[in-house]
Design a protein around this motif. Structure first.
Motif, PDB file in Angstrom:
ATOM      1  N   UNK A  94       0.786  -1.226   0.000  1.00 20.62           N
ATOM      2  CA  UNK A  94       0.000   0.000   0.000  1.00 20.62           C
ATOM      3  C   UNK A  94       0.811   1.265   0.000  1.00 20.62           C
ATOM      4  N   UNK A  95       0.354   2.222  -0.795  1.00 18.85           N
ATOM      5  CA  UNK A  95       0.996   3.530  -0.879  1.00 18.85           C
ATOM      6  C   UNK A  95       0.056   4.634  -0.431  1.00 18.85           C
ATOM      7  N   UNK A  96      -1.026   4.253   0.228  1.00 14.27           N
ATOM      8  CA  UNK A  96      -1.994   5.243   0.703  1.00 14.27           C
ATOM      9  C   UNK A  96      -1.559   5.790   2.056  1.00 14.27           C
ATOM     10  N   UNK A  97      -2.228   6.830   2.473  1.00  7.89           N
ATOM     11  CA  UNK A  97      -1.992   7.388   3.810  1.00  7.89           C
ATOM     12  C   UNK A  97      -3.289   8.024   4.273  1.00  7.89           C
ATOM     13  N   UNK A  98      -3.778   7.585   5.431  1.00  2.00           N
ATOM     14  CA  UNK A  98      -5.023   8.132   5.949  1.00  2.00           C
ATOM     15  C   UNK A  98      -4.858   9.594   6.344  1.00  2.00           C
ATOM     16  N   UNK A  99      -5.921  10.356   6.184  1.00  2.00           N
ATOM     17  CA  UNK A  99      -5.936  11.686   6.779  1.00  2.00           C
ATOM     18  C   UNK A  99      -6.104  11.524   8.288  1.00  2.00           C
ATOM     19  N   UNK A 100      -5.667  12.520   9.031  1.00  2.00           N
ATOM     20  CA  UNK A 100      -5.741  12.440  10.499  1.00  2.00           C
ATOM     21  C   UNK A 100      -7.198  12.594  10.933  1.00  2.00           C
ATOM     22  N   UNK A 101      -7.765  11.595  11.624  1.00  2.00           N
ATOM     23  CA  UNK A 101      -9.156  11.717  12.072  1.00  2.00           C
ATOM     24  C   UNK A 101      -9.325  12.886  13.041  1.00  2.00           C
ATOM     25  N   UNK A 102     -10.407  13.596  12.887  1.00  2.00           N
ATOM     26  CA  UNK A 102     -10.632  14.754  13.755  1.00  2.00           C
ATOM     27  C   UNK A 102     -11.242  14.341  15.091  1.00  2.00           C
ATOM     28  N   UNK A 274      -2.884  -0.446   4.796  1.00  2.00           N
ATOM     29  CA  UNK A 274      -2.426  -0.394   3.406  1.00  2.00           C
ATOM     30  C   UNK A 274      -1.541   0.819   3.142  1.00  2.00           C
ATOM     31  N   UNK A 275      -0.593   1.038   4.059  1.00  2.81           N
ATOM     32  CA  UNK A 275       0.353   2.152   3.894  1.00  2.81           C
ATOM     33  C   UNK A 275       1.791   1.701   4.099  1.00  2.81           C
ATOM     34  N   UNK A 276       2.037   0.399   4.112  1.00  3.65           N
ATOM     35  CA  UNK A 276       3.364  -0.112   4.462  1.00  3.65           C
ATOM     36  C   UNK A 276       4.380   0.024   3.342  1.00  3.65           C
ATOM     37  N   UNK A 277       3.964   0.515   2.180  1.00  7.13           N
ATOM     38  CA  UNK A 277       4.914   0.797   1.121  1.00  7.13           C
ATOM     39  C   UNK A 277       5.267   2.265   1.008  1.00  7.13           C
TER      40      UNK A 277
END
Length: 330
Positions: A94-102, A274-277
């Protein structure tokens, strides 16, 4: 191509295949912890780009050089296959990155890890990150005691401040902030073999916060591969050895390296989202090209990973900060 000539393409393909495996999946030969392959496989995004370029170049040579056409075509095919395989590994991680939850849910814990590069980011940058992310646990490799304390004050207080420094070099200094809402913690328990200030803090009797390990593993340099491996293994064991444990910081290792191949009951927060790449170092490189060496590990029996964010570069550090949001399982 005559039958007499077919051994040449086969031999070239076999040699190319061996080299390709060393580059894209060195663990197949037990080489992912060896100097050279360990560094190359950490930069998987770059190897994908490099492999694509090499495959195109060799294919072009195969078309141009008639006498060597079939051996070169065989090599181009192997390189292309290896490149597709490596790209598949990168995309699957994964190359995604979550936005910071508010919003913050009850029981939720936010873990921020940020190597500040020789104390260079400064207390204001750290405090702003803490405030913007709502972090409850803040791990700060390469950060002085003064910067750690000042960042806690500028972020509004409410943190228990920890620090451990092995020697006079700031590289060996690691700061840690723990929100008072998590309870009271005892004194740091350092990794006895670490030269870069890794340690664990545990809640005192009457407090129910999670055990926390602040991690700064030795980098995989030529004369220190065993030390690099042992530092990261110690950090993983600290997570795996205690219920509800959390370990975060600069592991100087990716999921391809031996220390992070088996996490036991713990989960890598980036992998869970899914951000480990996504590369966290160097911060100046594109995210697909860098090495994902900054991690948050958490006991998967006790925590669900709500989000994992690779934040923008800050304060001139060569690491991107990372934030994991954890919620009690169930």
């Amino acid at each position: 191509m005559t039958r007499r000539r077919w051994p040449w393409p086969a031999a070239c393909a076999a040699v190319a295949a061996l080299l390709a495996v060393v580059v894209v999946w060195p663990q197949a030969f037990g080489l992912s912890g060896v100097y050279g392959p360990a560094q190359v496989v950490a930069l998987r995004g770059l190897t994908v780009l490099g492999g694509a370029l090499v495959a195109v170049l060799v294919a072009a040579l195969a078309l141009a050089l008639r006498r060597a056409r079939w051996p070169l075509a065989a090599v181009a095919g192997v390189v292309a296959a290896a490149t597709v395989f490596s790209a598949g590994v990168l995309l699957s991680r994964g190359l995604s990155s979550d936005s910071v939850p508010r919003a913050t849910a009850p029981g939720e814990v936010r873990v921020l890890a940020f190597n500040t590069l020789y104390d260079g980011a400064g207390s204001r940058v750290v405090a702003d990150l803490v405030t913007a992310t709502g972090a409850d646990i803040v791990v700060l490799p390469e950060t002085s005691a003064a910067t750690t304390r000042q960042a806690a004050e500028l972020a509004g207080g409410g943190f228990q401040v920890f620090h451990h420094q092995v020697d006079a070099g700031i590289t060996s200094a690691t700061g840690l902030l723990v929100a008072s809402s998590l309870g009271t913690y005892g004194e740091p328990q350092p990794d006895p073999s670490s030269g870069l200030g890794s340690y664990t803090v545990r809640p005192v009797a009457g407090s129910d916060g999670p055990p926390i390990t602040a991690v700064h593993a030795w980098p995989p340099t030529g004369g220190a591969m065993a030390r690099w491996h042992d530092d990261a293994v110690w950090a993983v064991r600290q997570c795996a050895g205690s219920e509800r444990a959390i370990a975060a910081g600069d592991f100087n290792a990716t999921l391809d390296h031996p220390a992070l191949r088996a996490l036991g009951p713990c989960a890598d927060a980036a992998a869970a989202r899914a951000a480990a790449g996504t590369g966290t170092w160097p911060a100046g490189w594109p995210r697909w090209a860098g090495a994902p060496i900054d991690h948050v590990l958490a006991d998967a029996r006790a925590w669900d990973v709500v989000s994992f964010s690779v934040l923008d570069a800050a304060g001139g550090s060569d690491h991107r900060p990372v934030l994991a949001v954890l919620r009690p399982a169930g």
